[in-house]
Structure formats: C-alpha cells, structure tokens
Design a protein around this motif. Structure first.
Motif, PDB file in Angstrom:
ATOM      1  N   ASN A  78       0.822  -0.291  -6.736  1.00 53.81           N
ATOM      2  CA  ASN A  78       1.817  -0.369  -5.454  1.00 53.81           C
ATOM      3  C   ASN A  78       1.273   0.058  -4.202  1.00 53.81           C
ATOM      4  O   ASN A  78       2.021   0.999  -3.689  1.00 53.81           O
ATOM      5  CB  ASN A  78       3.122   0.475  -6.003  1.00 53.81           C
ATOM      6  CG  ASN A  78       4.215   0.030  -4.853  1.00 53.81           C
ATOM      7  OD1 ASN A  78       4.449  -0.824  -4.555  1.00 53.81           O
ATOM      8  ND2 ASN A  78       5.079   1.144  -4.777  1.00 53.81           N
ATOM      9  N   ALA A 131       0.110   5.567  -4.902  1.00 61.39           N
ATOM     10  CA  ALA A 131       0.861   4.330  -4.785  1.00 61.39           C
ATOM     11  C   ALA A 131      -0.251   3.319  -5.299  1.00 61.39           C
ATOM     12  O   ALA A 131      -0.022   2.342  -6.063  1.00 61.39           O
ATOM     13  CB  ALA A 131       1.351   4.035  -3.808  1.00 61.39           C
ATOM     14  N   GLU A 132      -1.313   3.240  -4.656  1.00 60.08           N
ATOM     15  CA  GLU A 132      -2.433   2.445  -4.944  1.00 60.08           C
ATOM     16  C   GLU A 132      -2.872   2.219  -6.636  1.00 60.08           C
ATOM     17  O   GLU A 132      -3.232   1.364  -6.996  1.00 60.08           O
ATOM     18  CB  GLU A 132      -3.719   2.679  -4.255  1.00 60.08           C
ATOM     19  CG  GLU A 132      -3.543   2.286  -2.897  1.00 60.08           C
ATOM     20  CD  GLU A 132      -4.623   2.441  -1.755  1.00 60.08           C
ATOM     21  OE1 GLU A 132      -4.544   2.054  -0.494  1.00 60.08           O
ATOM     22  OE2 GLU A 132      -5.435   3.445  -2.183  1.00 60.08           O
ATOM     23  N   THR A 162      10.275   0.611 -12.418  1.00 65.15           N
ATOM     24  CA  THR A 162       9.284   0.497 -11.834  1.00 65.15           C
ATOM     25  C   THR A 162       9.610   0.283 -10.321  1.00 65.15           C
ATOM     26  O   THR A 162       9.011   0.623  -9.230  1.00 65.15           O
ATOM     27  CB  THR A 162       8.457  -0.835 -12.088  1.00 65.15           C
ATOM     28  OG1 THR A 162       8.118  -0.423 -13.613  1.00 65.15           O
ATOM     29  CG2 THR A 162       7.160  -1.144 -11.379  1.00 65.15           C
ATOM     30  N   ARG A 163      10.765  -0.698  -9.967  1.00 66.06           N
ATOM     31  CA  ARG A 163      11.260  -0.797  -8.596  1.00 66.06           C
ATOM     32  C   ARG A 163      11.679   0.302  -7.986  1.00 66.06           C
ATOM     33  O   ARG A 163      11.534   0.856  -6.901  1.00 66.06           O
ATOM     34  CB  ARG A 163      12.404  -1.819  -8.845  1.00 66.06           C
ATOM     35  CG  ARG A 163      11.923  -3.236  -8.932  1.00 66.06           C
ATOM     36  CD  ARG A 163      13.263  -4.339  -8.803  1.00 66.06           C
ATOM     37  NE  ARG A 163      12.810  -5.443  -9.177  1.00 66.06           N
ATOM     38  CZ  ARG A 163      13.542  -6.244 -10.079  1.00 66.06           C
ATOM     39  NH1 ARG A 163      14.365  -5.706 -10.635  1.00 66.06           N
ATOM     40  NH2 ARG A 163      13.024  -7.255 -10.414  1.00 66.06           N
ATOM     41  N   ILE A 210       0.714   0.705  -0.463  1.00 65.67           N
ATOM     42  CA  ILE A 210       1.235   0.887   0.899  1.00 65.67           C
ATOM     43  C   ILE A 210       0.304   0.697   1.969  1.00 65.67           C
ATOM     44  O   ILE A 210      -0.620   1.395   1.832  1.00 65.67           O
ATOM     45  CB  ILE A 210       2.074   2.081   0.825  1.00 65.67           C
ATOM     46  CG1 ILE A 210       3.074   2.354  -0.273  1.00 65.67           C
ATOM     47  CG2 ILE A 210       2.733   2.661   2.099  1.00 65.67           C
ATOM     48  CD1 ILE A 210       3.834   3.684  -0.667  1.00 65.67           C
ATOM     49  N   LYS A 217       7.502   4.641  -1.394  1.00 63.92           N
ATOM     50  CA  LYS A 217       7.800   4.103   0.023  1.00 63.92           C
ATOM     51  C   LYS A 217       8.541   5.072   0.792  1.00 63.92           C
ATOM     52  O   LYS A 217       8.388   5.264   1.965  1.00 63.92           O
ATOM     53  CB  LYS A 217       8.114   2.391   0.048  1.00 63.92           C
ATOM     54  CG  LYS A 217       7.196   1.635  -0.558  1.00 63.92           C
ATOM     55  CD  LYS A 217       7.692   0.115  -0.419  1.00 63.92           C
ATOM     56  CE  LYS A 217       6.659  -0.768  -1.148  1.00 63.92           C
ATOM     57  NZ  LYS A 217       7.006  -2.016  -1.092  1.00 63.92           N
ATOM     58  N   SER A 232       8.534   2.481  -7.162  1.00 59.90           N
ATOM     59  CA  SER A 232       8.170   1.890  -5.973  1.00 59.90           C
ATOM     60  C   SER A 232       8.929   2.551  -4.692  1.00 59.90           C
ATOM     61  O   SER A 232       8.163   2.692  -3.775  1.00 59.90           O
ATOM     62  CB  SER A 232       8.138   0.503  -6.101  1.00 59.90           C
ATOM     63  OG  SER A 232       7.470  -0.094  -4.918  1.00 59.90           O
TER      64      SER A 232
END
Length: 178
Positions: free
Chosen positions: A157, A152-153, A14-15, A159, A22, A18
């Motif tokens: 996550n 991402a939303e 997940t990291r 941004i 980004k 993410s």
C-alpha cells in the motif's frame, strides 16, 4: 457457503487498514507542519529589548569615538601663520553630532525600536533550548512518518513521500526505525 462474504470482509478490512495508514501519515504530516510553524514563530520573536538597547549604546559610542578620531586636531592648533580647519568626512561629522547630543539620539532610537515590540520577547538561552526541543520533535515525527510509509510499502500500500523529505532519513536502514 458463500465465498463472497469472507472475501468482502477481507477486502473491507484491507481498505480500513489502508485508510488508517494514510490517515496516520496525514496526522504526522499535520503535526510536522505545526512544529515548523512553531519554529518559525520562535525564530521571528524579537531580541530582548535590553540587548537591543545595549547594542544601540555600543553603536553610538563607536560613532562618537570614530568621529572624534577623524578630526585631525594637530592641523587646527599648528602655529603656521593661522589655523586651518579641514572639514572632517560626513561619517566623522555624524559621530561628532551624536556626541554633542547622545541622549537625544538614544531616546529617538529606543522610541523607534519600541514600535517593533508587538510580540513577547524570549531570552536567547530559552529560544535556543526551545528550538532544539522542537527540532528534535520534528526529527522524531519525520522518522515516524518514514517508518509508517515503509510499513505501508511492505504490505503493498505505497504512500507518496513528501518532496522535502529529509535525505538523511530516507537513506537510513529499516533497522533504524525499530
């Protein structure tokens, strides 16, 4: 069985996802800035020297014509007991002076503009075509940025958007980003 191991793998994945999202938005923003810099560079290119010289010629001709038109010659040749010279306005005098030595004025103006030609010239048609292409590229990059931010939303996550995000892009339906 160790429950912590699958959870830490999932958390790590997940990291990574993410960070990749980004990074993707960051890369698009960098590309956007490069496009904006190129638009600024092209817009700041000087006009074609030949077009500027043509404008100088037209301006000098106009000054000469206006100067000659401002002199009231009937008053000079009137037979009324002596000719009376009424000095023309300053603008008219300038036009007459330019007419008396147009070549020198032209040379001097061309020498002045030549000092400004430190960058290459670009014909208007090429400039318009290149700016149109760059603005299309800019729109595409901004659309891709918004699509990535929305994705991402969706996965939780968020941004932050740029302050100057195009409102037209913000108001588009999700289906327009497919």
């Amino acid at each position: 069985m160790n429950v912590k191991s699958p959870f830490s793998k999932l958390l790590n994945a997940t990291r990574v996802a993410s960070a990749q999202m980004k990074q993707g938005v960051g890369d698009l923003r960098d590309k956007r800035l490069a496009i904006l810099d190129e638009i600024d560079r092209i817009e700041s290119l000087p006009a074609l020297r030949s077009d500027v010289i043509a404008a100088i010629d037209r301006g000098l001709d106009r000054m000469i014509a206006e100067g000659q038109d401002a002199v009231y010659t009937p008053g000079l040749v009137r037979n009324s007991g002596g000719a009376v010279f009424e000095p023309p306005r300053t603008e008219a005098v300038m036009g007459l002076l330019v007419g008396a030595n147009r070549a020198a004025f032209r040379e001097q103006l061309i020498a002045l503009i030549d000092q400004s030609y430190t960058q290459p010239e670009m014909p208007l048609e090429d400039r318009a075509r290149e700016l149109k292409r760059l603005r299309t590229d800019l729109h595409d990059v901004e659309m891709a940025e918004e699509a990535l931010i929305r994705e991402a939303e969706r996965v939780g996550n968020p941004i932050l958007r740029r302050r100057d995000t195009d409102g037209d892009i913000l108001l588009r339906a999700d289906s327009e980003f497919a």
